[in-house]
Design a protein around this motif. Structure first.
Motif, PDB file in Angstrom:
ATOM      1  N   MET A   9       0.532   7.126  -7.427  1.00 42.48           N
ATOM      2  CA  MET A   9       1.965   7.260  -7.182  1.00 42.48           C
ATOM      3  C   MET A   9       2.502   5.935  -6.664  1.00 42.48           C
ATOM      4  O   MET A   9       1.765   5.166  -6.044  1.00 42.48           O
ATOM      5  CB  MET A   9       2.242   8.338  -6.122  1.00 42.48           C
ATOM      6  CG  MET A   9       1.967   9.744  -6.557  1.00 42.48           C
ATOM      7  SD  MET A   9       2.282  10.919  -5.209  1.00 42.48           S
ATOM      8  CE  MET A   9       4.044  10.739  -4.975  1.00 42.48           C
ATOM      9  N   PRO A  10       3.791   5.667  -6.874  1.00 43.12           N
ATOM     10  CA  PRO A  10       4.399   4.491  -6.250  1.00 43.12           C
ATOM     11  C   PRO A  10       4.406   4.649  -4.730  1.00 43.12           C
ATOM     12  O   PRO A  10       4.571   5.756  -4.212  1.00 43.12           O
ATOM     13  CB  PRO A  10       5.829   4.489  -6.794  1.00 43.12           C
ATOM     14  CG  PRO A  10       5.781   5.326  -8.021  1.00 43.12           C
ATOM     15  CD  PRO A  10       4.703   6.352  -7.780  1.00 43.12           C
ATOM     16  N   VAL A  11       4.227   3.531  -4.028  1.00 41.01           N
ATOM     17  CA  VAL A  11       4.108   3.548  -2.569  1.00 41.01           C
ATOM     18  C   VAL A  11       4.936   2.416  -1.974  1.00 41.01           C
ATOM     19  O   VAL A  11       4.890   1.288  -2.452  1.00 41.01           O
ATOM     20  CB  VAL A  11       2.626   3.361  -2.147  1.00 41.01           C
ATOM     21  CG1 VAL A  11       2.491   3.333  -0.641  1.00 41.01           C
ATOM     22  CG2 VAL A  11       1.744   4.422  -2.747  1.00 41.01           C
ATOM     23  N   TYR A  12       5.693   2.736  -0.932  1.00 42.09           N
ATOM     24  CA  TYR A  12       6.371   1.733  -0.117  1.00 42.09           C
ATOM     25  C   TYR A  12       5.645   1.692   1.222  1.00 42.09           C
ATOM     26  O   TYR A  12       5.451   2.736   1.847  1.00 42.09           O
ATOM     27  CB  TYR A  12       7.831   2.112   0.147  1.00 42.09           C
ATOM     28  CG  TYR A  12       8.738   1.989  -1.035  1.00 42.09           C
ATOM     29  CD1 TYR A  12       9.359   0.775  -1.338  1.00 42.09           C
ATOM     30  CD2 TYR A  12       8.999   3.089  -1.855  1.00 42.09           C
ATOM     31  CE1 TYR A  12      10.213   0.671  -2.421  1.00 42.09           C
ATOM     32  CE2 TYR A  12       9.855   2.986  -2.942  1.00 42.09           C
ATOM     33  CZ  TYR A  12      10.455   1.778  -3.215  1.00 42.09           C
ATOM     34  OH  TYR A  12      11.293   1.668  -4.291  1.00 42.09           O
ATOM     35  N   VAL A  13       5.253   0.495   1.677  1.00 44.58           N
ATOM     36  CA  VAL A  13       4.594   0.361   2.972  1.00 44.58           C
ATOM     37  C   VAL A  13       5.321  -0.680   3.812  1.00 44.58           C
ATOM     38  O   VAL A  13       5.511  -1.818   3.376  1.00 44.58           O
ATOM     39  CB  VAL A  13       3.107  -0.049   2.815  1.00 44.58           C
ATOM     40  CG1 VAL A  13       2.466  -0.254   4.185  1.00 44.58           C
ATOM     41  CG2 VAL A  13       2.332   0.995   2.036  1.00 44.58           C
ATOM     42  N   GLY A  14       5.737  -0.268   4.992  1.00 44.03           N
ATOM     43  CA  GLY A  14       6.308  -1.178   5.984  1.00 44.03           C
ATOM     44  C   GLY A  14       5.304  -1.314   7.118  1.00 44.03           C
ATOM     45  O   GLY A  14       4.770  -0.306   7.594  1.00 44.03           O
ATOM     46  N   ASN A  15       5.015  -2.528   7.540  1.00 41.89           N
ATOM     47  CA  ASN A  15       3.964  -2.735   8.525  1.00 41.89           C
ATOM     48  C   ASN A  15       4.351  -3.826   9.510  1.00 41.89           C
ATOM     49  O   ASN A  15       4.645  -4.951   9.117  1.00 41.89           O
ATOM     50  CB  ASN A  15       2.663  -3.116   7.811  1.00 41.89           C
ATOM     51  CG  ASN A  15       1.584  -3.564   8.751  1.00 41.89           C
ATOM     52  OD1 ASN A  15       1.456  -3.065   9.866  1.00 41.89           O
ATOM     53  ND2 ASN A  15       0.786  -4.516   8.312  1.00 41.89           N
TER      54      ASN A  15
END
Length: 150
Positions: free
Chosen positions: A96-102
């Protein structure tokens, strides 16, 4: 897809090799995308706002499933590699498409953020996140483009 979480999951766990710092995780699973945000906070920081970290988008590569594609939306050099690697692993595992903010900081770890400390934290984040994503992880024979592995 087997599961969609309507409410985001929020949890925290100790940052490995750190006495008083926790990783805070917020995970939202929608029908076609996963959103994950990570930050750290130590007990002596109180209610201070966390600084903005890197933000990366990754998606499965239908031509080479072992190499997900990614693009950086917002870059902070100290967190970019960690964020990109995490986004690609999650895209590969979930298809699946994933957005990650870190904005995880390793300043409060025992040695101030060595490679070993960062890798240990990375493994823990992946472990905790994949545990929460068990309902959406797809098997290789259920690819999004409808092709099987046979």
């Amino acid at each position: 897809m087997e599961e969609t979480i309507s409410e985001p999951t929020q949890l925290s766990f100790p940052l490995p090799r750190s006495l008083d710092t926790k990783v805070h995780l917020r995970l939202a699973i929608k029908s076609k995308v996963i959103l994950l945000f990570l930050t750290t906070m130590s007990t002596d920081e109180g209610e201070q706002a966390a600084p903005m970290g890197s933000f990366v988008y990754a998606l499965p590569n239908k031509y080479d499933p072992s190499q997900p594609l990614s693009t950086t939306i917002y870059s902070v050099e100290a967190t970019l590699e960690f964020t990109t690697r995490l986004a690609k692993i999650l895209a590969k595992k979930t298809q699946m498409p994933v957005y990650v903010g870190n904005s995880i900081s390793f300043a409060n770890t025992g040695l101030g953020g060595t490679v070993e400390e960062e890798m240990e934290a990375f493994k823990k984040v992946v472990e905790v996140t994949l545990d929460k994503l068990q309902g959406v992880i797809k098997t290789p024979d259920v690819l999004p483009n409808g092709t099987g592995s046979s």
